[in-house]
Design a protein around this motif. Sequence first.
Motif, PDB file in Angstrom:
ATOM      1  N   VAL A  51       0.852  -1.176   0.000  1.00 47.82           N
ATOM      2  CA  VAL A  51       0.000   0.000   0.000  1.00 47.82           C
ATOM      3  C   VAL A  51       0.897   1.238   0.000  1.00 47.82           C
ATOM      4  CG1 VAL A  51      -1.792   1.283   1.224  1.00 47.82           C
ATOM      5  CG2 VAL A  51      -1.814  -1.217   1.237  1.00 47.82           C
ATOM      6  N   VAL A  52       0.698   2.122  -0.979  1.00 51.74           N
ATOM      7  CA  VAL A  52       1.530   3.316  -1.066  1.00 51.74           C
ATOM      8  C   VAL A  52       0.666   4.570  -1.082  1.00 51.74           C
ATOM      9  CG1 VAL A  52       3.314   2.073  -2.329  1.00 51.74           C
ATOM     10  CG2 VAL A  52       1.624   3.385  -3.596  1.00 51.74           C
ATOM     11  N   ALA A  53       1.255   5.670  -0.642  1.00 53.88           N
ATOM     12  CA  ALA A  53       0.563   6.950  -0.633  1.00 53.88           C
ATOM     13  C   ALA A  53       0.594   7.568  -2.024  1.00 53.88           C
ATOM     14  CB  ALA A  53       1.234   7.890   0.355  1.00 53.88           C
ATOM     15  N   VAL A  54      -0.477   8.256  -2.375  1.00 59.00           N
ATOM     16  CA  VAL A  54      -0.530   8.991  -3.636  1.00 59.00           C
ATOM     17  C   VAL A  54       0.189  10.322  -3.427  1.00 59.00           C
ATOM     18  CG1 VAL A  54      -2.030  10.136  -5.305  1.00 59.00           C
ATOM     19  CG2 VAL A  54      -2.719   7.942  -4.307  1.00 59.00           C
ATOM     20  N   PRO A  55       1.315  10.538  -4.102  1.00 60.03           N
ATOM     21  CA  PRO A  55       2.036  11.812  -3.930  1.00 60.03           C
ATOM     22  C   PRO A  55       1.152  12.975  -4.379  1.00 60.03           C
ATOM     23  CG  PRO A  55       3.376  10.180  -5.119  1.00 60.03           C
ATOM     24  CD  PRO A  55       1.981   9.649  -5.066  1.00 60.03           C
ATOM     25  N   ASP A  56       1.036  14.009  -3.551  1.00 57.87           N
ATOM     26  CA  ASP A  56       0.188  15.159  -3.881  1.00 57.87           C
ATOM     27  C   ASP A  56       0.818  16.406  -3.268  1.00 57.87           C
ATOM     28  OD1 ASP A  56      -1.821  17.066  -4.230  1.00 57.87           O
ATOM     29  OD2 ASP A  56      -3.431  15.593  -3.977  1.00 57.87           O
ATOM     30  N   TYR A  57       1.449  17.233  -4.109  1.00 60.03           N
ATOM     31  CA  TYR A  57       2.139  18.427  -3.620  1.00 60.03           C
ATOM     32  C   TYR A  57       1.161  19.370  -2.916  1.00 60.03           C
ATOM     33  CZ  TYR A  57       0.170  21.361  -7.324  1.00 60.03           C
ATOM     34  OH  TYR A  57      -0.685  22.062  -8.117  1.00 60.03           O
ATOM     35  N   ARG A  58      -0.131  19.326  -3.294  1.00 57.62           N
ATOM     36  CA  ARG A  58      -1.119  20.213  -2.684  1.00 57.62           C
ATOM     37  C   ARG A  58      -1.290  19.886  -1.207  1.00 57.62           C
ATOM     38  NH1 ARG A  58      -5.588  18.805  -7.192  1.00 57.62           N
ATOM     39  NH2 ARG A  58      -5.168  16.821  -6.159  1.00 57.62           N
ATOM     40  N   LEU A  59      -1.269  18.596  -0.900  1.00 59.75           N
ATOM     41  CA  LEU A  59      -1.403  18.171   0.493  1.00 59.75           C
ATOM     42  C   LEU A  59      -0.182  18.617   1.298  1.00 59.75           C
ATOM     43  CD1 LEU A  59      -3.836  16.630   1.601  1.00 59.75           C
ATOM     44  CD2 LEU A  59      -2.475  14.541   1.543  1.00 59.75           C
ATOM     45  N   ASP A  60       1.001  18.537   0.669  1.00 58.50           N
ATOM     46  CA  ASP A  60       2.227  18.981   1.333  1.00 58.50           C
ATOM     47  C   ASP A  60       2.150  20.471   1.666  1.00 58.50           C
ATOM     48  OD1 ASP A  60       3.181  16.411   1.016  1.00 58.50           O
ATOM     49  OD2 ASP A  60       4.289  16.865  -0.819  1.00 58.50           O
ATOM     50  N   LYS A  61       1.635  21.270   0.721  1.00 55.01           N
ATOM     51  CA  LYS A  61       1.514  22.720   0.929  1.00 55.01           C
ATOM     52  C   LYS A  61       0.521  23.034   2.048  1.00 55.01           C
ATOM     53  CE  LYS A  61       4.326  24.411  -2.198  1.00 55.01           C
ATOM     54  NZ  LYS A  61       5.497  25.240  -1.774  1.00 55.01           N
ATOM     55  N   LEU A  62      -0.577  22.286   2.078  1.00 55.02           N
ATOM     56  CA  LEU A  62      -1.570  22.490   3.142  1.00 55.02           C
ATOM     57  C   LEU A  62      -0.995  22.114   4.507  1.00 55.02           C
ATOM     58  CD1 LEU A  62      -4.804  21.148   1.389  1.00 55.02           C
ATOM     59  CD2 LEU A  62      -4.286  23.530   1.948  1.00 55.02           C
TER      60      LEU A  62
ATOM     61  N   ILE B 242     -10.465  11.937  -9.336  1.00 51.66           N
ATOM     62  CA  ILE B 242      -9.873  13.193  -8.902  1.00 51.66           C
ATOM     63  C   ILE B 242      -9.782  13.171  -7.376  1.00 51.66           C
ATOM     64  CG2 ILE B 242     -10.736  14.520 -10.887  1.00 51.66           C
ATOM     65  CD1 ILE B 242     -12.908  15.646  -8.978  1.00 51.66           C
ATOM     66  N   SER B 243      -9.144  14.194  -6.810  1.00 51.13           N
ATOM     67  CA  SER B 243      -9.067  14.295  -5.345  1.00 51.13           C
ATOM     68  C   SER B 243      -9.576  15.653  -4.891  1.00 51.13           C
ATOM     69  CB  SER B 243      -7.626  14.121  -4.869  1.00 51.13           C
ATOM     70  OG  SER B 243      -7.162  12.810  -5.104  1.00 51.13           O
ATOM     71  N   TYR B 244     -10.395  15.645  -3.839  1.00 51.49           N
ATOM     72  CA  TYR B 244     -10.676  16.899  -3.144  1.00 51.49           C
ATOM     73  C   TYR B 244      -9.977  16.820  -1.792  1.00 51.49           C
ATOM     74  CZ  TYR B 244     -14.370  14.890  -0.108  1.00 51.49           C
ATOM     75  OH  TYR B 244     -15.070  14.158   0.828  1.00 51.49           O
ATOM     76  N   LEU B 245      -9.831  17.967  -1.129  1.00 44.97           N
ATOM     77  CA  LEU B 245      -9.006  18.027   0.070  1.00 44.97           C
ATOM     78  C   LEU B 245      -9.790  18.609   1.235  1.00 44.97           C
ATOM     79  CD1 LEU B 245      -6.030  19.710  -1.818  1.00 44.97           C
ATOM     80  CD2 LEU B 245      -6.311  17.267  -1.433  1.00 44.97           C
TER      81      LEU B 245
ATOM     82  N   VAL C 185     -13.083  26.465  -1.417  1.00 42.80           N
ATOM     83  CA  VAL C 185     -12.095  27.361  -2.028  1.00 42.80           C
ATOM     84  C   VAL C 185     -11.162  26.476  -2.859  1.00 42.80           C
ATOM     85  CG1 VAL C 185     -10.514  27.207  -0.036  1.00 42.80           C
ATOM     86  CG2 VAL C 185     -10.352  29.152  -1.614  1.00 42.80           C
ATOM     87  N   SER C 186     -10.743  26.968  -4.006  1.00 46.70           N
ATOM     88  CA  SER C 186      -9.818  26.180  -4.822  1.00 46.70           C
ATOM     89  C   SER C 186      -8.426  26.243  -4.202  1.00 46.70           C
ATOM     90  CB  SER C 186      -9.770  26.706  -6.263  1.00 46.70           C
ATOM     91  OG  SER C 186      -9.004  27.894  -6.339  1.00 46.70           O
ATOM     92  N   PHE C 187      -7.648  25.200  -4.408  1.00 46.35           N
ATOM     93  CA  PHE C 187      -6.288  25.151  -3.857  1.00 46.35           C
ATOM     94  C   PHE C 187      -5.466  26.341  -4.332  1.00 46.35           C
ATOM     95  CE2 PHE C 187      -1.826  24.033  -4.559  1.00 46.35           C
ATOM     96  CZ  PHE C 187      -1.436  23.725  -3.268  1.00 46.35           C
ATOM     97  N   ASP C 188      -5.534  26.645  -5.624  1.00 48.78           N
ATOM     98  CA  ASP C 188      -4.739  27.750  -6.190  1.00 48.78           C
ATOM     99  C   ASP C 188      -5.115  29.084  -5.551  1.00 48.78           C
ATOM    100  OD1 ASP C 188      -3.363  26.032  -7.835  1.00 48.78           O
ATOM    101  OD2 ASP C 188      -4.648  26.366  -9.579  1.00 48.78           O
TER     102      ASP C 188
ATOM    103  N   ASP D 249     -11.347  18.848  -9.089  1.00 46.07           N
ATOM    104  CA  ASP D 249     -10.048  18.396  -8.584  1.00 46.07           C
ATOM    105  C   ASP D 249      -9.346  19.547  -7.864  1.00 46.07           C
ATOM    106  OD1 ASP D 249      -7.948  16.487  -8.316  1.00 46.07           O
ATOM    107  OD2 ASP D 249      -6.836  17.515  -9.903  1.00 46.07           O
ATOM    108  N   GLY D 250      -8.897  19.310  -6.642  1.00 43.37           N
ATOM    109  CA  GLY D 250      -8.183  20.340  -5.897  1.00 43.37           C
ATOM    110  C   GLY D 250      -9.061  21.252  -5.066  1.00 43.37           C
ATOM    111  N   ASP D 251     -10.376  21.027  -5.073  1.00 43.61           N
ATOM    112  CA  ASP D 251     -11.257  21.800  -4.185  1.00 43.61           C
ATOM    113  C   ASP D 251     -10.904  21.501  -2.729  1.00 43.61           C
ATOM    114  OD1 ASP D 251     -12.748  23.076  -6.118  1.00 43.61           O
ATOM    115  OD2 ASP D 251     -14.507  21.764  -5.947  1.00 43.61           O
ATOM    116  N   ILE D 252     -10.847  22.545  -1.912  1.00 39.77           N
ATOM    117  CA  ILE D 252     -10.700  22.370  -0.463  1.00 39.77           C
ATOM    118  C   ILE D 252     -12.078  22.636   0.137  1.00 39.77           C
ATOM    119  CG2 ILE D 252      -9.546  23.201   1.622  1.00 39.77           C
ATOM    120  CD1 ILE D 252      -7.272  24.142  -0.342  1.00 39.77           C
ATOM    121  N   ILE D 253     -12.620  21.641   0.840  1.00 38.77           N
ATOM    122  CA  ILE D 253     -14.039  21.682   1.202  1.00 38.77           C
ATOM    123  C   ILE D 253     -14.258  21.520   2.706  1.00 38.77           C
ATOM    124  CG2 ILE D 253     -16.313  20.684   0.756  1.00 38.77           C
ATOM    125  CD1 ILE D 253     -15.297  19.554  -1.843  1.00 38.77           C
ATOM    126  N   LEU D 254     -15.181  22.321   3.216  1.00 37.39           N
ATOM    127  CA  LEU D 254     -15.721  22.128   4.562  1.00 37.39           C
ATOM    128  C   LEU D 254     -17.214  21.881   4.390  1.00 37.39           C
ATOM    129  CD1 LEU D 254     -15.516  22.250   7.682  1.00 37.39           C
ATOM    130  CD2 LEU D 254     -16.011  24.697   7.505  1.00 37.39           C
TER     131      LEU D 254
END
Length: 365
Positions: A41-52, A282-285, A324-327, A355-360
């Motif tokens: 089992v491996v993690a999906v690399p995602d620079y957006r998650l690293d930035k968050l 896709i991934s949302y965050l 809010v969008s990640f960008d 893809d890349g939406d940050i959601i609450l």
Amino acid sequence: MKLGIVGLPNVGKSTLFNAITNAGAQAANYPFCTIEPNVGVVAVPDYRLDKLAEMYEPDKYTPAMIEFVDIAGLVKGASKGEGLGNKFLSHIREVDAIVHVVRCFEDGEIVHVDGSIGPKRDIETINLELIFSDIDIVDRRIDRASKAAKGDKKFLAEVEMLERLKHHLEEGLSARGFELLSDAEKEIFSDIPLLSAKPIIYAANMSEGDFSGNVEENPFYQEVQEIAATEKSQVLPICAKLEEDIADMSREDKLMFLEELGLEKSGLDRLIQKCYELLGLISYLTAGKQEVRAWTITRGTKAPQAAGKIHSDFEKGFIRAEIVSFDDLMACGSMAAAKEKGLVRLEGKEYVVQDGDIILFRFNV
């Protein structure tokens, strides 16, 4: 997501499996576990998650995960139970997509099971076993539908479609390339557990020399591309030996080594990207001090169903989603600044998550 890695002996299948699962363990200290010797089992690399994670300094960091299964035991006759045939086929049945490693390199010291390099022949060997198994399934389905048609004529259309599908398979063609003529046919087809209908990526395993040179000039790679085009599959050029060499490197050394080869991403990163494209994912965050996390959903998913990935109560009691969008968040530097600029939106039940939406999610149960 569960991916099955298949291939004939001595094509580099296990080398690739070991390299990518080991790479997944080392990169950015992602979590990793081996459930049993042939599953990683491996993690999906995602620079957006690293930035968050840099922004929120969360207590918990949870990337999306992919399970790789090194499926062994294929021999000719697997569909009839030869060798580990039944086990091989049952493992294929459980995965979301297939990564078929095809040998595209010459090496006198590594003997090919059939005595010579032949991607077309190798692909046919595995595909035919899946097709033979599918023909048995379709035969049983035809028998069932034919009996039902005696009492209800609406099943005649299903029998006609199944007969057409059987003829397609008997031509040695995978179910992936079967043409469906109506929504009704699509519904019937989706209900049949066909192995040769599973999405597939052909991992064209090359020598280091060919891979670092002009990939397109490799005649074996060209052969794989031609086959993939006929059945609407994808091809990923890769060098399993190279992936093995960089698996233990630090993140910095790995990036430097790849840069020298003119590559932006490792084979694992490129394989995961291909799989997401192939499966329409896709991934949302979600982000906060408690946790930053990536959630994998199918492209086109609406907000309530996306909320249901977190918990069924979120979907049942969905009120709205704060997005809010990640960008936009990165450009503003904080959620408060994004809100001040009016970049945080409130969306309802019909919103299609991007893809890349940050959601609450706001909900009430």
